[in-house]
Design a protein around this motif. Structure first.
Motif, PDB file in Angstrom:
ATOM      1  N   PHE A 112      -4.603  -8.597   4.018  1.00 59.08           N
ATOM      2  CA  PHE A 112      -4.027  -9.642   3.197  1.00 59.08           C
ATOM      3  C   PHE A 112      -3.717 -10.961   3.934  1.00 59.08           C
ATOM      4  CE2 PHE A 112      -3.307  -5.635   1.075  1.00 59.08           C
ATOM      5  CZ  PHE A 112      -3.518  -6.063  -0.205  1.00 59.08           C
ATOM      6  N   PRO A 121      -0.702   6.070   1.589  1.00 56.65           N
ATOM      7  CA  PRO A 121       0.598   6.407   1.957  1.00 56.65           C
ATOM      8  C   PRO A 121       1.673   5.961   1.238  1.00 56.65           C
ATOM      9  CG  PRO A 121      -0.452   4.934   3.468  1.00 56.65           C
ATOM     10  CD  PRO A 121      -1.529   5.147   2.501  1.00 56.65           C
ATOM     11  N   THR A 143      -7.553   4.107   9.315  1.00 55.75           N
ATOM     12  CA  THR A 143      -7.621   5.343  10.269  1.00 55.75           C
ATOM     13  C   THR A 143      -8.133   6.702   9.567  1.00 55.75           C
ATOM     14  OG1 THR A 143      -5.537   6.428   9.493  1.00 55.75           O
ATOM     15  CG2 THR A 143      -5.352   4.570  11.173  1.00 55.75           C
ATOM     16  N   ARG A 153      -5.985  -1.576   7.580  1.00 59.65           N
ATOM     17  CA  ARG A 153      -6.188  -0.626   8.711  1.00 59.65           C
ATOM     18  C   ARG A 153      -6.795   0.631   8.067  1.00 59.65           C
ATOM     19  NH1 ARG A 153      -0.491   2.503   9.950  1.00 59.65           N
ATOM     20  NH2 ARG A 153      -1.338   4.101   8.668  1.00 59.65           N
ATOM     21  N   CYS A 182      -2.277   0.521  -5.437  1.00 66.57           N
ATOM     22  CA  CYS A 182      -2.282   1.655  -4.521  1.00 66.57           C
ATOM     23  C   CYS A 182      -1.002   2.386  -4.139  1.00 66.57           C
ATOM     24  CB  CYS A 182      -3.119   1.313  -3.202  1.00 66.57           C
ATOM     25  SG  CYS A 182      -4.630   0.722  -3.423  1.00 66.57           S
ATOM     26  N   HIS A 183      -0.025   1.740  -3.802  1.00 68.52           N
ATOM     27  CA  HIS A 183       1.212   2.272  -3.358  1.00 68.52           C
ATOM     28  C   HIS A 183       2.264   2.642  -4.364  1.00 68.52           C
ATOM     29  CE1 HIS A 183       0.013   1.772   0.883  1.00 68.52           C
ATOM     30  NE2 HIS A 183      -0.348   0.655   0.639  1.00 68.52           N
ATOM     31  N   MET A 203      -6.909   0.471   4.011  1.00 69.24           N
ATOM     32  CA  MET A 203      -5.969  -0.646   3.597  1.00 69.24           C
ATOM     33  C   MET A 203      -6.540  -2.050   3.850  1.00 69.24           C
ATOM     34  SD  MET A 203      -2.637  -1.780   3.109  1.00 69.24           S
ATOM     35  CE  MET A 203      -1.738  -3.511   3.512  1.00 69.24           C
ATOM     36  N   TYR A 249      -0.205  -7.054  -5.838  1.00 70.91           N
ATOM     37  CA  TYR A 249      -1.215  -6.906  -4.773  1.00 70.91           C
ATOM     38  C   TYR A 249      -0.876  -5.435  -3.874  1.00 70.91           C
ATOM     39  CZ  TYR A 249      -1.955 -11.880  -4.498  1.00 70.91           C
ATOM     40  OH  TYR A 249      -2.506 -13.227  -5.099  1.00 70.91           O
ATOM     41  N   CYS A 250       0.050  -4.741  -4.514  1.00 71.89           N
ATOM     42  CA  CYS A 250       0.169  -3.596  -3.522  1.00 71.89           C
ATOM     43  C   CYS A 250       0.420  -2.515  -4.689  1.00 71.89           C
ATOM     44  CB  CYS A 250       1.540  -3.709  -2.749  1.00 71.89           C
ATOM     45  SG  CYS A 250       1.742  -5.058  -1.967  1.00 71.89           S
ATOM     46  N   SER A 281       8.679   5.024   5.679  1.00 73.01           N
ATOM     47  CA  SER A 281       7.517   4.893   6.509  1.00 73.01           C
ATOM     48  C   SER A 281       7.841   4.336   7.780  1.00 73.01           C
ATOM     49  CB  SER A 281       6.434   3.974   5.931  1.00 73.01           C
ATOM     50  OG  SER A 281       5.821   3.291   6.829  1.00 73.01           O
ATOM     51  N   PHE A 289      -9.507   6.072   2.243  1.00 77.26           N
ATOM     52  CA  PHE A 289      -9.860   4.546   1.726  1.00 77.26           C
ATOM     53  C   PHE A 289      -9.004   3.878   3.074  1.00 77.26           C
ATOM     54  CE2 PHE A 289     -10.329   6.760  -2.273  1.00 77.26           C
ATOM     55  CZ  PHE A 289     -11.501   5.982  -2.530  1.00 77.26           C
TER      56      PHE A 289
HETATM   57  C1  HEC Z   1      -6.577  -0.787  -2.385  1.00 83.20           C
HETATM   58  C2  HEC Z   1      -5.524   0.053  -1.792  1.00 83.20           C
HETATM   59  C3  HEC Z   1      -4.329  -0.844  -1.017  1.00 83.20           C
HETATM   60  C4  HEC Z   1      -3.575  -1.768  -1.445  1.00 83.20           C
HETATM   61  C5  HEC Z   1      -4.038  -2.791  -2.605  1.00 83.20           C
HETATM   62  C6  HEC Z   1      -2.537  -2.031  -0.594  1.00 83.20           C
HETATM   63  N1  HEC Z   1      -2.673  -0.870   0.595  1.00 83.20           N
HETATM   64 FE1  HEC Z   1      -1.291  -0.565   1.979  1.00 83.20          FE
HETATM   65  N2  HEC Z   1      -2.642   1.094   2.285  1.00 83.20           N
HETATM   66  C7  HEC Z   1      -3.472   1.616   1.663  1.00 83.20           C
HETATM   67  C8  HEC Z   1      -4.266   2.738   2.540  1.00 83.20           C
HETATM   68  C9  HEC Z   1      -5.282   3.547   2.080  1.00 83.20           C
HETATM   69  C10 HEC Z   1      -3.376   2.823   3.624  1.00 83.20           C
HETATM   70  C11 HEC Z   1      -3.696   3.860   4.846  1.00 83.20           C
HETATM   71  C12 HEC Z   1      -4.756   3.155   5.674  1.00 83.20           C
HETATM   72  C13 HEC Z   1      -5.009   4.207   6.910  1.00 83.20           C
HETATM   73  O1  HEC Z   1      -4.231   4.406   7.580  1.00 83.20           O
HETATM   74  O2  HEC Z   1      -6.355   4.412   7.200  1.00 83.20           O
HETATM   75  C14 HEC Z   1      -2.500   1.762   3.561  1.00 83.20           C
HETATM   76  C15 HEC Z   1      -1.173   1.780   4.685  1.00 83.20           C
HETATM   77  C16 HEC Z   1      -0.299   0.879   4.586  1.00 83.20           C
HETATM   78  C17 HEC Z   1       0.836   0.822   5.328  1.00 83.20           C
HETATM   79  C18 HEC Z   1       1.151   1.763   6.297  1.00 83.20           C
HETATM   80  C19 HEC Z   1       1.889   2.867   5.969  1.00 83.20           C
HETATM   81  C20 HEC Z   1       2.207   4.009   6.939  1.00 83.20           C
HETATM   82  O3  HEC Z   1       3.461   4.470   6.925  1.00 83.20           O
HETATM   83  O4  HEC Z   1       1.332   4.448   7.527  1.00 83.20           O
HETATM   84  C21 HEC Z   1       1.547  -0.323   4.717  1.00 83.20           C
HETATM   85  C22 HEC Z   1       2.988  -0.591   5.503  1.00 83.20           C
HETATM   86  C23 HEC Z   1       0.984  -0.781   3.559  1.00 83.20           C
HETATM   87  N3  HEC Z   1      -0.192  -0.242   3.290  1.00 83.20           N
HETATM   88  C24 HEC Z   1       1.789  -1.892   2.966  1.00 83.20           C
HETATM   89  C25 HEC Z   1       0.888  -2.266   1.895  1.00 83.20           C
HETATM   90  C26 HEC Z   1       1.253  -3.624   1.232  1.00 83.20           C
HETATM   91  C27 HEC Z   1       2.497  -4.494   1.534  1.00 83.20           C
HETATM   92  C28 HEC Z   1       0.428  -3.919   0.343  1.00 83.20           C
HETATM   93  C29 HEC Z   1       0.279  -5.207  -0.562  1.00 83.20           C
HETATM   94  C30 HEC Z   1       0.303  -6.435   0.001  1.00 83.20           C
HETATM   95  C31 HEC Z   1      -0.687  -2.895   0.312  1.00 83.20           C
HETATM   96  N4  HEC Z   1      -0.219  -2.034   1.430  1.00 83.20           N
HETATM   97  C32 HEC Z   1      -1.698  -2.930  -0.499  1.00 83.20           C
HETATM   98  C33 HEC Z   1      -4.271   1.208   0.680  1.00 83.20           C
HETATM   99  C34 HEC Z   1      -3.883   0.137  -0.026  1.00 83.20           C
END
Ligand code: HEC
Length: 507
Positions: free
Chosen positions: A473, A439, A463, A461, A426-427, A470, A422-423, A444, A468
């Motif tokens: 879920f 990010p 911002t 989220r 991107c991450h 987030m 799931y994550c 973090s 792109f």
């Molecule tokens: C399709 C891409 C994508 C997926 C898949 C994704 N994320 Fe993200 N995530 C992002 C983006 C883009 C941001 C920043 C969004 C913004 O602030 O505009 C973000 C931000 C975050 C942040 C905040 C981080 C910070 O320091 O600002 C966390 C925590 C996070 N994601 C956790 C997760 C987790 C856990 C998963 C899996 C369940 C996940 N993400 C799946 C794209 C993704």
């Protein structure tokens, strides 16, 4: 809006004739090709043994593969190049170099008219900035002459989005073109019949509206899509597409003229009240299959019936995957309106796979996309590569097997594997993210704050800081969320105590 289907017998006969002539063109007798490349892997099916070999390498993000009427593989690269590749030797001939800059500019899908004597055309889609730095999607037709593409004629241009630009092209008969467009990351587009995005468009060879389209004076053939990266037609003119969902619900669809596929109001299968209401009002068509966790489906091709090369894959859809990193084989029922078996091959062996084509002999060609903007593995020394998957007499390596869906779903038990599904896309594997786009989750402040973490992951989220969004879920079960969040809080150098979504139910 109710969709009306037009019944025009005379037109249907003409279309049938057009398909028959394609079938005749592709059945011409040709001398057997002699391939010299080494077998890298074997695959054991029920009875057939396949060999996988590298045809050519050192490409940069190949976007489309077409088996040409010249029996060469035609391949486009994102950086604007188009080659003809000799499948026997792997030798490349450059036929086009578009003046394309860095992403988001890029050459994507193209098609080569099967009857080059009469129609020496190649159609292609690319993205480019204009002088005012506005992004455009361009659909162009070139003429193939003296082994180069000349005489560009622009058929259609429209502003491109920051993402979700699709796309794929396909012929529908010999005299119609289909273009699957992305929604350009604008949710109002897919249901708007005055906008060409998030649609399957159908046009004649000059880019004009044909008079047998479902909506009068409109290029739109079907609507309600997000980001299609696969489009194929069968010899009978049946159309299938693959498309990317957001955090959930990637899809494969069987396309009907005038059909509404529901996005953004419906994602994947209808599973809540709002979606049910929209389905009722708009008579939407459900996907043949939807996947959560997502697989990032890319190119799709139809493997024909009674193809003696690989009988196990007769009348199947072949689907290559970026995030899923492999080939999925979806066997169809006789009518072609249901998927009756699903198996995964070559998973995580060659990295992201974006493009696919099938030769008239029944050999399958796929290309890797390990140099692209969202890498998932270190590119191998010789990436990107084109690989052939073809029948061999016997295995010379310990053969690989396909993975069934039961085996695949058993892998979803731990926090680490849920994160991978799931994550990770991107991450990334070490929580490092992708500079300026996703990010990092190491160090973090959001991850460190239990409430903010849960809120971000459940609600998503968007911002200004990142291109792109987030995705949300909230569809995950509490138990799955707990496993993922605690994996994130104790990995990538994070040493945080555990959180429990049940104790923070408000979020
Ligand atoms: C399709 C891409 C994508 C997926 C898949 C994704 N994320 Fe993200 N995530 C992002 C983006 C883009 C941001 C920043 C969004 C913004 O602030 O505009 C973000 C931000 C975050 C942040 C905040 C981080 C910070 O320091 O600002 C966390 C925590 C996070 N994601 C956790 C997760 C987790 C856990 C998963 C899996 C369940 C996940 N993400 C799946 C794209 C993704």
């Amino acid at each position: 809006m109710k969709i009306k289907y037009r019944k025009r017998h005379f037109k249907n006969i003409l279309i049938a004739l057009a398909f028959a002539s394609i079938a005749i063109l592709s059945c011409r007798q040709k001398p057997a090709q002699v391939f010299t490349q080494e077998i890298e892997e074997n695959i054991q099916l029920d009875s057939t043994v396949l060999g996988v070999s590298v045809i050519t390498d050192s490409l940069l993000v190949p976007w489309e593969l077409v088996w040409g009427p010249d029996d060469y593989i035609w391949v486009s690269e994102e950086r604007g190049t188009l080659y003809r590749v000799n499948p026997e030797t792997g030798e490349k001939h450059l036929v086009l170099q578009l003046p394309i800059g860095k992403r988001p500019e890029g050459l994507q899908s193209f098609i080569v008219h099967p009857d080059q004597d009469q129609y020496p055309y190649v159609y292609l889609h690319y993205k480019k900035f204009n002088e005012d730095s506005v992004r455009f999607n361009i659909l162009a037709r070139f003429t193939y002459q003296n082994d180069t593409l000349v005489d560009e004629k622009i058929l259609l241009t429209d502003t491109a989005g920051r993402g979700h630009t699709g796309s794929r092209l396909a012929f529908h008969g010999t005299d119609r073109i289909l273009w699957a467009t992305g929604d350009q990351a604008i949710k109002d587009h897919p249901q708007n019949l005055d906008n060409i995005n998030g649609k399957i468009l159908r046009m004649d060879l000059d880019g004009k509206v044909p008079d047998d389209n479902p909506f009068p004076n409109s290029l739109i053939y079907a609507l309600g899509f997000r980001n299609m990266q696969g489009l194929t037609t069968t010899p009978d003119g049946v159309i299938y597409i693959s498309e990317h969902g957001d955090a959930t619900e990637d899809e494969v669809n069987l396309i009907q003229a005038g059909g509404n596929y529901g996005f953004p109001n419906i994602e994947g299968v209808v599973d809540n009240e709002l979606e049910r209401a929209f389905e009722k009002e708009h008579n939407t068509i459900p996907p043949l299959m939807a996947w959560t966790p997502t697989i990032a489906p890319a190119d799709i091709d139809y493997y024909p019936r009674k193809n003696s090369q690989i009988p196990e894959w007769d009348h199947a859809l072949l689907l290559v995957m970026l995030k899923g990193q492999g080939l999925r084989v979806l066997n169809l029922n006789d009518e072609g309106n249901e998927i009756i078996r699903e198996e995964i091959f070559l998973e995580k062996l060659y990295g992201r796979i974006r493009a696919l084509c099938v030769s008239p002999a029944g050999d399958i060609y796929i290309s890797t996309s390990n140099h692209d903007w969202n890498p998932m593995t270190e590119p191998a020394e010789k990436d990107d590569r084109i690989l052939r998957i073809a029948r061999v007499d016997r295995a010379t390596k310990e053969p690989l097997k396909g993975k069934t869906m039961e085996e695949s779903s058993q892998e979803l038990a731990t926090g680490e594997s849920l994160y991978q599904q799931y994550c990770f896309s991107c991450h990334k594997g070490k929580g490092e993210g992708l500079k300026d786009i996703y990010p990092p989750l190491a160090n973090s402040a959001v991850v460190a704050d239990g409430q903010q973490l849960i809120e971000t992951v459940k609600n998503g989220r968007d911002t200004e800081d990142y291109d792109f969004a987030m995705p949300a879920f909230s569809f995950l079960e509490d138990d799955q969320l707990n496993k993922i969040l605690n994996y994130v809080r104790t990995s990538f150098g994070n040493k945080l105590d555990s959180v429990n979504v049940n104790e923070l139910k408000n979020y």
